[in-house]
Design an enzyme around this catalytic site. Structure first.
Site: not given
Lengths: 257, 66
Positions: A99, A160, A186-187, A208-209
């Site tokens: 990535k 995040g 992301a986001g 992830n987050t």
């Protein structure tokens, strides 16, 4: 109906890719990975802390045979640095998937579009399977495809933040024009954002987050798994048009009077 | 012998080849990648790769990330 999902010829059962950062502990992380039923896990590369060589290394807790690994180049601020990290990754023999993640601004962590394109082109030439993390710019996404990205991964909003999809119109255009899988990376904040992205027609989600920092990561991982499936089915089913006025579901004749 | 390892100057004795250095840091059984002066050195070559004064060495591994 079969709904195969392939990246670079590899068939994946799950359209959810899960990050391995920010979990409170290894138990939470493992429970989340199990619950997510993901096939693809992401990692980062860092220097070994030479004063603490036994410090927790992520792969100690993970069955290496079960997953497709997607290491990232986070920490790279230029194409050159990203290429260097990718070569280090390949030397582990774990994965030739990479990535590309190049962020030059610590406040926004927005991907650097020019360096991302350069690194993608170079790594494709070196035989990597390249999945660049990029901003949601339709033209840039096309260029990334043209230089050989195996999938293109536009962000929904900054890393995040959990702000969800800031520009669904751009994302729709990216999907329409793409000939490789589009993965929102992301986001993502919650299951709602995942369903929204999948209904737009993206091929997969990397998050992830939203899971790692949820109060109950395993439960949130389950929610994300179900949201990916629900959103995908909804997309394939074809939603109704939005109407401004009501439309009776039982017809307007034969009323009991 | 002075080396730069992971950005810090280290003074190490009895380090002749790269595998000696890996042993000093007790990383033999870890999934670690070594880079010497910008070149990745395959694990299979560590035993025969000579270390000399002033080399810049990076020892990296995987950590959690998204």
């Amino acid at each position: 109906m079969s709904d195969l999902f392939k990246i670079a010829g590899i068939e994946l059962n799950s359209r959810l890719f899960l990050g391995t950062g920010r979990y409170r502990n290894a138990e939470d992380q493992n429970a989340a990975i199990e619950a997510s039923q993901t096939d693809v896990l992401t990692f980062a590369v860092r220097r070994v802390n030479l004063n603490e060589p036994n410090e927790d290394a992520i792969l100690q807790h993970i069955d290496r045979t079960r997953f497709q690994f997607l290491p990232n180049t986070s920490g790279a601020r230029t194409a050159e640095e990203a290429v260097r990290i990718a070569r280090l990754v390949r030397a582990t023999g774990l994965s030739d998937w990479i990535k590309v993640e190049i962020c030059a601004n610590d406040k926004t962590l927005m991907p650097d579009p020019i360096e991302t394109l350069k690194a993608t082109e170079q790594l494709v030439k070196e035989g990597f399977t390249v999945l660049p993390y990029t901003s949601d710019d339709p033209i840039l996404c096309q260029h990334l495809e043209e230089v050989g990205a195996s999938a293109v991964m536009p962000g929904a909003s900054p890393i995040g933040t959990g702000l969800g999809i800031l520009n669904p119109y751009n994302l729709s255009i990216i999907i329409e024009d793409a000939n490789v899988p589009i993965i929102v990376d992301a986001g993502i904040g919650s299951a709602k954002d995942v369903v929204e992205a999948m209904e737009l027609g993206v091929d997969g989600i990397l998050l992830n987050t939203a899971v790692a920092e949820a109060e109950d990561p395993a439960k949130m991982a389950t929610a994300m798994k179900l949201a990916v499936e629900a959103g995908r089915q909804s997309y394939l089913a074809g939603r109704i048009q939005k109407r401004r006025y009501a439309s009776a579901s039982s017809g307007t004749t034969g009323y009991v009077e | 012998m002075k080396l730069i390892v992971n950005g810090d100057e280290q003074v190490l004795e009895n380090v002749k080849v790269l595998s000696d250095l890996v042993t000093v840091y007790k990383l033999d059984d870890k999934l670690v990648v070594a880079e010497v002066d910008g070149q990745v050195i395959d694990r299979s070559e560590w035993g025969g790769f000579s270390i000399s004064e002033g080399m810049t060495i990076e020892l990296v591994h995987f950590v959690g990330g998204g």
